[in-house]
Design an enzyme around this catalytic site. Structure first.
Site, PDB file in Angstrom:
ATOM      1  CB  CYS A 370      -0.914  -0.017   1.220  1.00  0.00           C
ATOM      2  SG  CYS A 370      -1.928   1.469   1.404  1.00  0.00           S
ATOM      3  CB  CYS A 390      -6.356   1.556   3.168  1.00  0.00           C
ATOM      4  SG  CYS A 390      -4.944   2.440   3.879  1.00  0.00           S
ATOM      5  CD  GLU A 510      24.693   7.968  10.778  1.00  0.00           C
ATOM      6  OE1 GLU A 510      25.011   6.892  11.300  1.00  0.00           O
ATOM      7  OE2 GLU A 510      23.580   8.521  10.957  1.00  0.00           O
TER       8      GLU A 510
END
Length: 613
Positions: A370, A390, A510
């Site tokens: 989804c 949903c 990072e």
């Protein structure tokens, strides 16, 4: 082949003497290895003498049948000094001469032990004798006379080798996977016979990455291209050896004459690029696509310059060679649990790397997801039922930025743990160095979306620690493959530095960065520095001032200046050269994309730095 064996009488040893006499000869305890060797030699001599003596006394002799017709019966006898404490000794192998019925001789290997001798049994099928008179009761006492299936199979194999006159030491070794992976395998490309390799260095291939037919080439053409590449590499290595001034340091960064000539040559080759495809070429390409579909690589000629196409071909060959090395080392296995494709919204995406999804999902090969709540499912039916109920149309969290159809949501990993975990699992399919999957609580996720009448579709995201000790403003960054090369990656990077400016901090991503991430960041740092130098009117410039104004780490600024060859060392001072040619090139690019809305507007940001998280 017949072997003469002395018949053993009941109560006597194999050499015809009494058990007590032979056991006396075998006694040796707490002695050195050299003494044991000499005693064994003496025993063999005495046994030979007794055997000769018994032969002279007309002892009966039996002949065994040939190994090829019937398996000989063996019996084993263990003689020790003490019946209560038998000491096992590792058998030692001695070569014996055995005469075939045809008169030819071959060497066979028979196991002998310091405390064991192997004899042929009589016609009776009585169990082997032991010092106690009974059959052995433990596995340690059982020798080759033990009737088990595995032993019978091994005896049968040994007999077949003896019949062929071969030595057991010449038995072929067991192949490992990386030595035998190509047995019973073939290339998946339709119509390919698995001959040749894209690199031109192998005789066979078993994957699409090394298939010449898939790349619209023949095996001979691949070999010719491999020779050409090797020749170019040798010439390049020779030029590097001859170039004593090829150093890239702070004190000397000017390109050499050879490098300048090569740059001019590349520029001339790229100018020869065709403006467009002719009608005949377009028809040819469409016919090729309709004929072969996805089973062949699209035709790439005349799409770009010959130099760029050759560069792409060399990169393909190098990647195929690296994959072949990994496959030979056993690090790539066929049928491994790796998701090959995912159904994401209206797109079907090919994955790049392995992601630690649960086993029942990872072995499917195709995953359905989804695009709003990022829940993963096993089938299209389950996805269709999920989408019908949903209620999510955008990521959870707070919408902190909106301009046009572009929005950015701030999602707390502690408050929306399941969504952030699913987002990390999705990102691992396209990132190699990502290690964060489930421990998402210490992180904030900034999700960029594009809105339409169906909802907010995921473009990409970046995450950062809530309290970073090293002031990292990005821990992980990803642009979805369907939105790559459209400027969204640079927008995400720009947004991360925009947050650092609001926090009044200097940030840096990072490490380590992925390959695509490093390219994006270098492009962004280059653009920031050129814009700053274009607007700067002073005579003295400070790296610290650039860092404070742009929120870029000074280390990243220095590395970018060195890559642009704008940092020099002269008379004991470091100088920043304002290269007008690079600035003019950047201005021209900015003019072409001035109408684009792929930029972040600081006025559209509605956000305050979180406190105490």
């Amino acid at each position: 082949m017949a072997i003469g064996v002395v018949k053993r009488n009941a109560g006597s040893s194999s050499d015809g003497t009494e058990d007590s006499d032979f056991s006396t000869d075998l006694e040796h305890t707490d002695s050195s290895e050299s003494d044991g060797t000499s005693r064994r030699s003496a025993r063999v001599t005495r046994s030979s003498a007794r055997l000769s003596q018994s032969s002279q006394d007309s002892s009966p002799v039996r002949n065994l049948p040939s190994f090829g017709t019937e398996e000989p019966a063996y019996s084993t006898r263990r003689v020790t000094r003490s019946q209560q404490q038998p000491t096992p000794v590792t058998p030692k192998k001695y070569p014996l001469r055995q005469t075939r019925s045809s008169g030819s001789e071959t060497e066979q290997v028979v196991d002998f032990s310091d405390r064991e001798t192997k004899n042929t049994a009589d016609h009776d099928e009585s169990p082997p004798r032991t010092p106690t008179g009974n059959a052995p009761s433990s596995e340690s006492d059982i020798d080759i006379s033990s009737p088990n299936v595995s032993h019978d199979e091994s005896i049968a194999k040994d007999m077949s080798l003896k019949d062929s006159g071969s030595d057991l030491s010449h038995r072929p070794k067991r192949r490992r996977f990386h030595e035998s992976y190509n047995f019973n395998m073939k290339c998946p490309t339709p119509g390919c016979n698995s001959l040749g390799h894209l690199t031109g260095k192998h005789e066979r291939h078993f994957s699409i990455s090394g298939c010449p037919l898939y790349h619209n080439l023949s095996a001979d053409e691949c070999k010719v291209r491999a020779q050409s590449r090797d020749k170019q590499i040798e010439e390049r290595m020779l030029s590097h050896r001859q170039d004593d001034n090829n150093r890239h340091a702070t004190r000397h960064q000017a390109p050499t004459e050879r490098q300048l000539r090569y740059k001019e040559k590349v520029a001339e080759l790229r100018k020869k690029r065709n403006s467009g495809l002719s009608k005949e070429q377009k028809e040819k390409y469409m016919e090729h696509r309709q004929t072969y579909g996805n089973t062949r690589e699209p035709l790439l000629e005349n799409l770009t310059s010959e130099y760029d196409l050759d560069l792409f071909r060399r990169a393909q060959a190098r990647a195929s060679e690296d994959l072949e090395k990994l496959r030979l080392q056993g690090q790539i296995t066929e049928g491994s649990n790796m998701i090959k494709t995912i159904a994401f919204g209206r797109y079907e995406l090919d994955t790049w790397y392995h992601s630690p999804y649960p086993e029942e999902y990872a072995r499917l090969g195709r995953l359905y997801m989804c695009e709003f709540c990022l829940k993963y499912m096993k089938s299209q039916t389950i996805l269709r039922r999920h989408m019908a109920k949903c209620v999510w149309k955008h990521p959870p969290g707070d919408e902190i930025y909106r301009k046009g159809s572009i929005s950015v949501f701030e999602v707390d990993g502690k408050k929306n743990k399941i969504y952030c975990q699913n987002l990390c699992l999705l990102a691992k399919l396209f990132l190699d160095h990502k290690t964060l999957y489930y421990d998402v609580e210490p992180f904030l996720f900034y999700v960029m979306t594009e809105a339409d009448n169906t909802g907010c579709h995921l473009i990409g995201y970046f995450s950062k620690e809530k309290n970073s000790f090293l002031n990292y403003n990005v821990s992980c960054i990803l642009t979805m493959p369907q939105y790559m090369r459209q400027g969204y990656g640079k927008m995400l990077i720009d947004f991360s530095y925009l947050l650092s400016k609001v926090e009044e901090k200097v940030g840096s991503p990072e490490r380590p960065l992925s390959d695509l991430g490093l390219i994006s960041y270098r492009s962004y740092w280059k653009e920031v520095l050129l814009r700053y130098l274009h607007n700067f009117q002073g005579k003295e410039i400070s790296i610290k001032e650039i860092s404070q104004e742009t929120a870029v780490n000074p280390v990243d600024i220095v590395s970018t200046l060195q890559a642009l060859q704008m940092l020099k060392y002269w008379k004991g001072k470091h100088l920043v050269l304002k290269r007008q040619d690079l600035i003019d090139e950047w201005i021209a690019k900015e003019a072409k994309r001035s109408n684009s809305n792929k930029t972040m507007d600081p006025s559209c940001l509605k956000w305050t730095p979180p406190k105490g998280t």
